[in-house]
Motif scaffolding. Structure first.
Motif, PDB file in Angstrom:
ATOM      1  N   PRO A 202       9.032   1.821   4.665  1.00 47.95           N
ATOM      2  CA  PRO A 202       9.010   0.400   4.268  1.00 47.95           C
ATOM      3  C   PRO A 202       9.975   0.134   3.112  1.00 47.95           C
ATOM      4  N   PRO A 203      10.478  -1.093   3.008  1.00 47.08           N
ATOM      5  CA  PRO A 203      11.502  -1.424   2.020  1.00 47.08           C
ATOM      6  C   PRO A 203      11.151  -1.151   0.559  1.00 47.08           C
ATOM      7  N   GLU A 204       9.877  -1.234   0.207  1.00 48.64           N
ATOM      8  CA  GLU A 204       9.512  -1.084  -1.200  1.00 48.64           C
ATOM      9  C   GLU A 204       9.098   0.347  -1.557  1.00 48.64           C
ATOM     10  N   THR A 205       9.277   1.268  -0.632  1.00 51.37           N
ATOM     11  CA  THR A 205       8.860   2.653  -0.845  1.00 51.37           C
ATOM     12  C   THR A 205      10.044   3.510  -1.262  1.00 51.37           C
ATOM     13  N   ALA A 206       9.860   4.239  -2.339  1.00 44.44           N
ATOM     14  CA  ALA A 206      10.907   5.131  -2.834  1.00 44.44           C
ATOM     15  C   ALA A 206      10.987   6.388  -1.972  1.00 44.44           C
ATOM     16  N   ALA A 207      12.168   6.902  -1.838  1.00 46.19           N
ATOM     17  CA  ALA A 207      12.360   8.154  -1.097  1.00 46.19           C
ATOM     18  C   ALA A 207      11.850   9.323  -1.936  1.00 46.19           C
ATOM     19  N   VAL A 208      11.275  10.306  -1.274  1.00 44.60           N
ATOM     20  CA  VAL A 208      10.773  11.473  -2.008  1.00 44.60           C
ATOM     21  C   VAL A 208      11.907  12.209  -2.719  1.00 44.60           C
TER      22      VAL A 208
ATOM     23  N   VAL B   7       0.833  -1.202   0.000  1.00 41.77           N
ATOM     24  CA  VAL B   7       0.000   0.000   0.000  1.00 41.77           C
ATOM     25  C   VAL B   7       0.870   1.254   0.000  1.00 41.77           C
ATOM     26  N   ASP B   8       1.875   1.265   0.851  1.00 41.85           N
ATOM     27  CA  ASP B   8       2.745   2.434   0.943  1.00 41.85           C
ATOM     28  C   ASP B   8       3.478   2.685  -0.379  1.00 41.85           C
ATOM     29  N   ALA B   9       3.982   1.616  -0.988  1.00 40.64           N
ATOM     30  CA  ALA B   9       4.675   1.766  -2.277  1.00 40.64           C
ATOM     31  C   ALA B   9       3.720   2.304  -3.330  1.00 40.64           C
ATOM     32  N   GLY B  10       2.501   1.786  -3.357  1.00 42.89           N
ATOM     33  CA  GLY B  10       1.509   2.258  -4.321  1.00 42.89           C
ATOM     34  C   GLY B  10       1.169   3.726  -4.128  1.00 42.89           C
ATOM     35  N   GLU B  11       1.019   4.126  -2.869  1.00 40.98           N
ATOM     36  CA  GLU B  11       0.720   5.535  -2.577  1.00 40.98           C
ATOM     37  C   GLU B  11       1.865   6.446  -2.989  1.00 40.98           C
ATOM     38  N   ARG B  12       3.101   6.010  -2.751  1.00 47.69           N
ATOM     39  CA  ARG B  12       4.246   6.842  -3.129  1.00 47.69           C
ATOM     40  C   ARG B  12       4.339   6.987  -4.638  1.00 47.69           C
ATOM     41  N   TYR B  13       4.129   5.879  -5.372  1.00 46.12           N
ATOM     42  CA  TYR B  13       4.146   5.968  -6.830  1.00 46.12           C
ATOM     43  C   TYR B  13       3.033   6.902  -7.325  1.00 46.12           C
TER      44      TYR B  13
END
Length: 178
Positions: free
Chosen positions: A89-95, A27-33
Motif C-alpha cells: 500500500p502507498p503509505e507503507t514503508a519498505a522493509v 492499518v498496514d502503515a501502522g503495523e509496519r511502523y
C-alpha cells in the motif's frame, strides 16, 4: 392510513470500497511502523523505536476514525484480488528502509515519503474521470490530510539534527557466527 413504502438507499459500493482501501492502508502503515519499532528496540536504538511507535499510534488512530465514520463494527477485509500500484500500500514503508543505526531524522524521512505517496495516491483518485463524486470528495479530503501530515513531519524534522556523513558506519559491527 396506508403505509408508505420507502426505498432503502442503496449503499454506495464504490465509496465503501474506497474507504476499505483507506482503512487497509492505515492499518498496514501502522503495523509496519510497529515492526520497525520492534527492530529498533532489538538494536537498542530506543529513541528511533519510540518515534516509530508514535507513528504507529497515529496510523492506528486514522484507521479507528475510518471505522467510526463508516459505522463499521468490525474491520473490513480486503478482497484477495486487490492490487496496489506498488508491491505494498502507498503509505507503507519498505522493509529495506530500515537501518539499525538510523537516527530520528531518518524515521521522519520515511514518514515524509510515506505521506507523500499516500497523498499522491489520493490525488490520482480525485483526478480520475472514473471516480464517483462521493469518492472524489473524500479522496480530496484525505489528500489534504496527507499534505498536512507532510507539513507536520517537516516541522518535526527541524527539531532533530540531520545526521552527519558516515552515520551508518559501525566501528563494532554485529558479527554472526555458527
Amino acid at each position: 392510513m396506508t403505509a408508505v413504502k420507502r426505498k432503502k438507499k442503496k449503499p454506495d459500493t464504490a465509496f465503501a470500497e474506497f474507504m476499505t482501501r483507506a482503512y487497509v492502508m492505515e492499518v498496514d502503515a501502522g503495523e509496519r511502523y510497529a515492526d520497525f519499532a520492534d527492530q529498533m528496540e532489538v538494536h537498542n536504538n530506543l529513541e528511533v523505536a519510540q518515534l516509530f511507535r508514535k507513528l504507529s499510534r497515529v496510523e492506528g488512530l486514522h484507521a479507528k476514525r475510518i471505522l467510526q465514520e463508516m459505522g463499521w463494527k468490525k474491520p473490513p477485509q480486503a478482497p484477495p484480488e486487490w492490487r496496489w500500484d506498488e508491491a505494498e500500500p502507498p503509505e507503507t514503508a519498505a522493509v529495506t528502509d530500515l537501518h539499525y543505526l538510523m537516527q530520528p531524522w531518518h524515521a521522519l524521512e520515511i514518514a515524509l515519503r510515506n505521506d507523500g505517496r499516500a497523498g499522491r495516491f489520493f490525488a490520482r483518485i480525485v483526478r480520475s474521470a472514473k471516480t464517483p463524486a462521493s469518492v472524489k470528495k473524500v479522496a480530496a479530503e484525505m489528500a489534504d490530510e496527507e499534505r498536512e501530515h507532510i507539513r507536520l513531519v517537516r516541522v518535526w524534522m527541524k527539531r532533530v539534527p540531520k545526521p552527519e556523513r558516515g552515520w551508518d558506519r559501525d566501528p563494532d559491527p554485529p558479527v554472526y557466527s555458527d
